[in-house]
Design a protein around this motif. Structure first.
Motif, PDB file in Angstrom:
ATOM      1  N   MET A   1       0.836  -1.181   0.000  1.00 43.99           N
ATOM      2  CA  MET A   1       0.000   0.000   0.000  1.00 43.99           C
ATOM      3  C   MET A   1       0.884   1.248   0.000  1.00 43.99           C
ATOM      4  O   MET A   1       1.925   1.284   0.628  1.00 43.99           O
ATOM      5  CB  MET A   1      -0.898  -0.020   1.229  1.00 43.99           C
ATOM      6  N   ALA A   2       0.436   2.270  -0.699  1.00 46.41           N
ATOM      7  CA  ALA A   2       1.193   3.516  -0.815  1.00 46.41           C
ATOM      8  C   ALA A   2       1.278   4.220   0.533  1.00 46.41           C
ATOM      9  O   ALA A   2       0.356   4.153   1.354  1.00 46.41           O
ATOM     10  CB  ALA A   2       0.529   4.424  -1.837  1.00 46.41           C
ATOM     11  N   HIS A   3       2.373   4.904   0.737  1.00 38.71           N
ATOM     12  CA  HIS A   3       2.587   5.695   1.939  1.00 38.71           C
ATOM     13  C   HIS A   3       1.659   6.916   1.901  1.00 38.71           C
ATOM     14  O   HIS A   3       1.319   7.427   0.829  1.00 38.71           O
ATOM     15  CB  HIS A   3       4.050   6.135   1.996  1.00 38.71           C
ATOM     16  N   GLU A   4       1.246   7.395   3.071  1.00 33.59           N
ATOM     17  CA  GLU A   4       0.304   8.512   3.159  1.00 33.59           C
ATOM     18  C   GLU A   4       0.789   9.749   2.400  1.00 33.59           C
ATOM     19  O   GLU A   4       0.002  10.431   1.738  1.00 33.59           O
ATOM     20  CB  GLU A   4       0.059   8.872   4.624  1.00 33.59           C
ATOM     21  N   THR A   5       2.088  10.053   2.466  1.00 28.74           N
ATOM     22  CA  THR A   5       2.600  11.223   1.748  1.00 28.74           C
ATOM     23  C   THR A   5       2.524  11.035   0.235  1.00 28.74           C
ATOM     24  O   THR A   5       2.310  12.000  -0.499  1.00 28.74           O
ATOM     25  CB  THR A   5       4.052  11.550   2.159  1.00 28.74           C
ATOM     26  N   GLN A   6       2.666   9.792  -0.235  1.00 29.23           N
ATOM     27  CA  GLN A   6       2.525   9.526  -1.669  1.00 29.23           C
ATOM     28  C   GLN A   6       1.085   9.745  -2.112  1.00 29.23           C
ATOM     29  O   GLN A   6       0.838  10.288  -3.191  1.00 29.23           O
ATOM     30  CB  GLN A   6       2.952   8.098  -1.996  1.00 29.23           C
ATOM     31  N   ILE A   7       0.147   9.320  -1.282  1.00 26.58           N
ATOM     32  CA  ILE A   7      -1.272   9.503  -1.597  1.00 26.58           C
ATOM     33  C   ILE A   7      -1.612  10.991  -1.634  1.00 26.58           C
ATOM     34  O   ILE A   7      -2.253  11.474  -2.562  1.00 26.58           O
ATOM     35  CB  ILE A   7      -2.158   8.739  -0.595  1.00 26.58           C
ATOM     36  N   THR A   8      -1.161  11.726  -0.615  1.00 22.04           N
ATOM     37  CA  THR A   8      -1.405  13.171  -0.572  1.00 22.04           C
ATOM     38  C   THR A   8      -0.810  13.853  -1.792  1.00 22.04           C
ATOM     39  O   THR A   8      -1.446  14.711  -2.412  1.00 22.04           O
ATOM     40  CB  THR A   8      -0.826  13.784   0.719  1.00 22.04           C
ATOM     41  N   GLY A   9       0.409  13.480  -2.159  1.00 18.97           N
ATOM     42  CA  GLY A   9       1.062  14.065  -3.330  1.00 18.97           C
ATOM     43  C   GLY A   9       0.320  13.769  -4.616  1.00 18.97           C
ATOM     44  O   GLY A   9       0.159  14.654  -5.465  1.00 18.97           O
ATOM     45  N   ALA A  10      -0.152  12.545  -4.767  1.00 14.80           N
ATOM     46  CA  ALA A  10      -0.891  12.166  -5.975  1.00 14.80           C
ATOM     47  C   ALA A  10      -2.199  12.948  -6.075  1.00 14.80           C
ATOM     48  O   ALA A  10      -2.577  13.423  -7.160  1.00 14.80           O
ATOM     49  CB  ALA A  10      -1.159  10.666  -5.986  1.00 14.80           C
ATOM     50  N   ILE A  11      -2.887  13.108  -4.952  1.00 13.99           N
ATOM     51  CA  ILE A  11      -4.136  13.883  -4.947  1.00 13.99           C
ATOM     52  C   ILE A  11      -3.847  15.334  -5.302  1.00 13.99           C
ATOM     53  O   ILE A  11      -4.570  15.945  -6.093  1.00 13.99           O
ATOM     54  CB  ILE A  11      -4.853  13.754  -3.591  1.00 13.99           C
ATOM     55  N   SER A  12      -2.781  15.906  -4.743  1.00 16.49           N
ATOM     56  CA  SER A  12      -2.410  17.292  -5.059  1.00 16.49           C
ATOM     57  C   SER A  12      -2.119  17.445  -6.554  1.00 16.49           C
ATOM     58  O   SER A  12      -2.530  18.435  -7.169  1.00 16.49           O
ATOM     59  CB  SER A  12      -1.201  17.727  -4.234  1.00 16.49           C
ATOM     60  N   GLU A  13      -1.426  16.483  -7.146  1.00 20.73           N
ATOM     61  CA  GLU A  13      -1.141  16.536  -8.582  1.00 20.73           C
ATOM     62  C   GLU A  13      -2.423  16.515  -9.402  1.00 20.73           C
ATOM     63  O   GLU A  13      -2.566  17.267 -10.373  1.00 20.73           O
ATOM     64  CB  GLU A  13      -0.253  15.374  -9.001  1.00 20.73           C
ATOM     65  N   LEU A  14      -3.352  15.656  -9.019  1.00 21.59           N
ATOM     66  CA  LEU A  14      -4.627  15.573  -9.740  1.00 21.59           C
ATOM     67  C   LEU A  14      -5.413  16.875  -9.624  1.00 21.59           C
ATOM     68  O   LEU A  14      -5.986  17.353 -10.604  1.00 21.59           O
ATOM     69  CB  LEU A  14      -5.457  14.400  -9.225  1.00 21.59           C
ATOM     70  N   VAL A  15      -5.447  17.447  -8.431  1.00 18.87           N
ATOM     71  CA  VAL A  15      -6.158  18.717  -8.222  1.00 18.87           C
ATOM     72  C   VAL A  15      -5.502  19.815  -9.058  1.00 18.87           C
ATOM     73  O   VAL A  15      -6.190  20.593  -9.732  1.00 18.87           O
ATOM     74  CB  VAL A  15      -6.200  19.097  -6.725  1.00 18.87           C
ATOM     75  N   ALA A  16      -4.168  19.897  -9.028  1.00 17.17           N
ATOM     76  CA  ALA A  16      -3.457  20.919  -9.805  1.00 17.17           C
ATOM     77  C   ALA A  16      -3.751  20.767 -11.293  1.00 17.17           C
ATOM     78  O   ALA A  16      -4.043  21.761 -11.981  1.00 17.17           O
ATOM     79  CB  ALA A  16      -1.957  20.830  -9.547  1.00 17.17           C
ATOM     80  N   ALA A  17      -3.669  19.552 -11.814  1.00 16.26           N
ATOM     81  CA  ALA A  17      -3.936  19.320 -13.236  1.00 16.26           C
ATOM     82  C   ALA A  17      -5.371  19.702 -13.583  1.00 16.26           C
ATOM     83  O   ALA A  17      -5.615  20.382 -14.591  1.00 16.26           O
ATOM     84  CB  ALA A  17      -3.672  17.859 -13.591  1.00 16.26           C
ATOM     85  N   LYS A  18      -6.315  19.300 -12.748  1.00 11.91           N
ATOM     86  CA  LYS A  18      -7.731  19.626 -12.976  1.00 11.91           C
ATOM     87  C   LYS A  18      -7.938  21.136 -13.013  1.00 11.91           C
ATOM     88  O   LYS A  18      -8.591  21.658 -13.923  1.00 11.91           O
ATOM     89  CB  LYS A  18      -8.589  19.014 -11.876  1.00 11.91           C
ATOM     90  N   LEU A  19      -7.383  21.845 -12.035  1.00 10.25           N
ATOM     91  CA  LEU A  19      -7.571  23.289 -11.970  1.00 10.25           C
ATOM     92  C   LEU A  19      -6.892  24.003 -13.131  1.00 10.25           C
ATOM     93  O   LEU A  19      -7.438  24.976 -13.669  1.00 10.25           O
ATOM     94  CB  LEU A  19      -7.065  23.833 -10.632  1.00 10.25           C
ATOM     95  N   MET A  20      -5.722  23.545 -13.541  1.00 16.00           N
ATOM     96  CA  MET A  20      -5.051  24.175 -14.677  1.00 16.00           C
ATOM     97  C   MET A  20      -5.846  23.968 -15.972  1.00 16.00           C
ATOM     98  O   MET A  20      -5.943  24.880 -16.797  1.00 16.00           O
ATOM     99  CB  MET A  20      -3.624  23.654 -14.821  1.00 16.00           C
ATOM    100  N   MET A  21      -6.431  22.796 -16.135  1.00 10.46           N
ATOM    101  CA  MET A  21      -7.249  22.531 -17.322  1.00 10.46           C
ATOM    102  C   MET A  21      -8.559  23.305 -17.257  1.00 10.46           C
ATOM    103  O   MET A  21      -8.967  23.936 -18.229  1.00 10.46           O
ATOM    104  CB  MET A  21      -7.522  21.030 -17.458  1.00 10.46           C
ATOM    105  N   GLU A  22      -9.202  23.259 -16.104  1.00  9.07           N
ATOM    106  CA  GLU A  22     -10.532  23.836 -15.923  1.00  9.07           C
ATOM    107  C   GLU A  22     -10.521  25.365 -15.935  1.00  9.07           C
ATOM    108  O   GLU A  22     -11.382  25.985 -16.552  1.00  9.07           O
ATOM    109  CB  GLU A  22     -11.072  23.320 -14.585  1.00  9.07           C
ATOM    110  N   THR A  23      -9.568  25.975 -15.251  1.00  6.49           N
ATOM    111  CA  THR A  23      -9.602  27.429 -15.097  1.00  6.49           C
ATOM    112  C   THR A  23      -8.764  28.175 -16.136  1.00  6.49           C
ATOM    113  O   THR A  23      -9.071  29.312 -16.452  1.00  6.49           O
ATOM    114  CB  THR A  23      -9.129  27.847 -13.690  1.00  6.49           C
ATOM    115  N   LEU A  24      -7.707  27.549 -16.640  1.00  6.73           N
ATOM    116  CA  LEU A  24      -6.826  28.225 -17.588  1.00  6.73           C
ATOM    117  C   LEU A  24      -6.859  27.622 -18.984  1.00  6.73           C
ATOM    118  O   LEU A  24      -6.273  28.178 -19.898  1.00  6.73           O
ATOM    119  CB  LEU A  24      -5.380  28.204 -17.059  1.00  6.73           C
TER     120      LEU A  24
END
Length: 128
Positions: free
Chosen positions: A1-24
């Motif tokens: 199972m992935a480490h908690e910091t890896q999960i947090t980092g992956a979620i942050s990457e997904l949010v960043a990508a979504k916001l860059m696509m959606e807003t810009l």
């Protein structure tokens, strides 16, 4: 199972990508092999691709709610402009984007961040 910091980092990457696509309207591409940056984002206005490093933004309640983004690699050294073009700090469903200048930590207040950084959220992007 992935480490908690890896999960947090992956979620942050997904949010960043979504916001860059959606807003810009950016196009986002993830490299097939590990790179220093997390993904490439292509600006629809000029076609330029930017190397993006995503970090989780921290709100320092012990420092008057200062916003801080720790921008260091696994070896403790800061990301440089030769490696990364943009840094995106993610806090929940919002993010702040700015140019990488080689600092290990980027600090701001909420008010200053809205003037110095580009805020990305679900409803708008403030370019300042």
């Amino acid at each position: 199972m992935a480490h908690e910091t890896q999960i947090t980092g992956a979620i942050s990457e997904l949010v960043a990508a979504k916001l860059m696509m959606e807003t810009l309207g950016y196009e986002v591409a993830k490299p097939l092999v590990p790179e220093v940056y997390d993904f490439l984002a292509r600006d629809p206005a000029n076609g330029r691709a930017h190397r993006v490093q995503v970090k989780t933004l921290r709100v320092r309640t012990d420092r008057d709610n200062a916003l801080v983004i720790y921008a260091k690699k696994g070896n403790g050294k800061p990301y440089t402009p030769d490696e990364v073009d943009l840094i995106v700090g993610v806090d929940g469903n919002r993010a702040f984007m700015f140019e990488c200048t080689g600092l290990g930590e980027y600090w701001s207040t909420e008010q200053t961040a809205k003037k110095r950084w580009i805020e990305l959220n679900n409803t708008e992007a403030e370019a300042v």
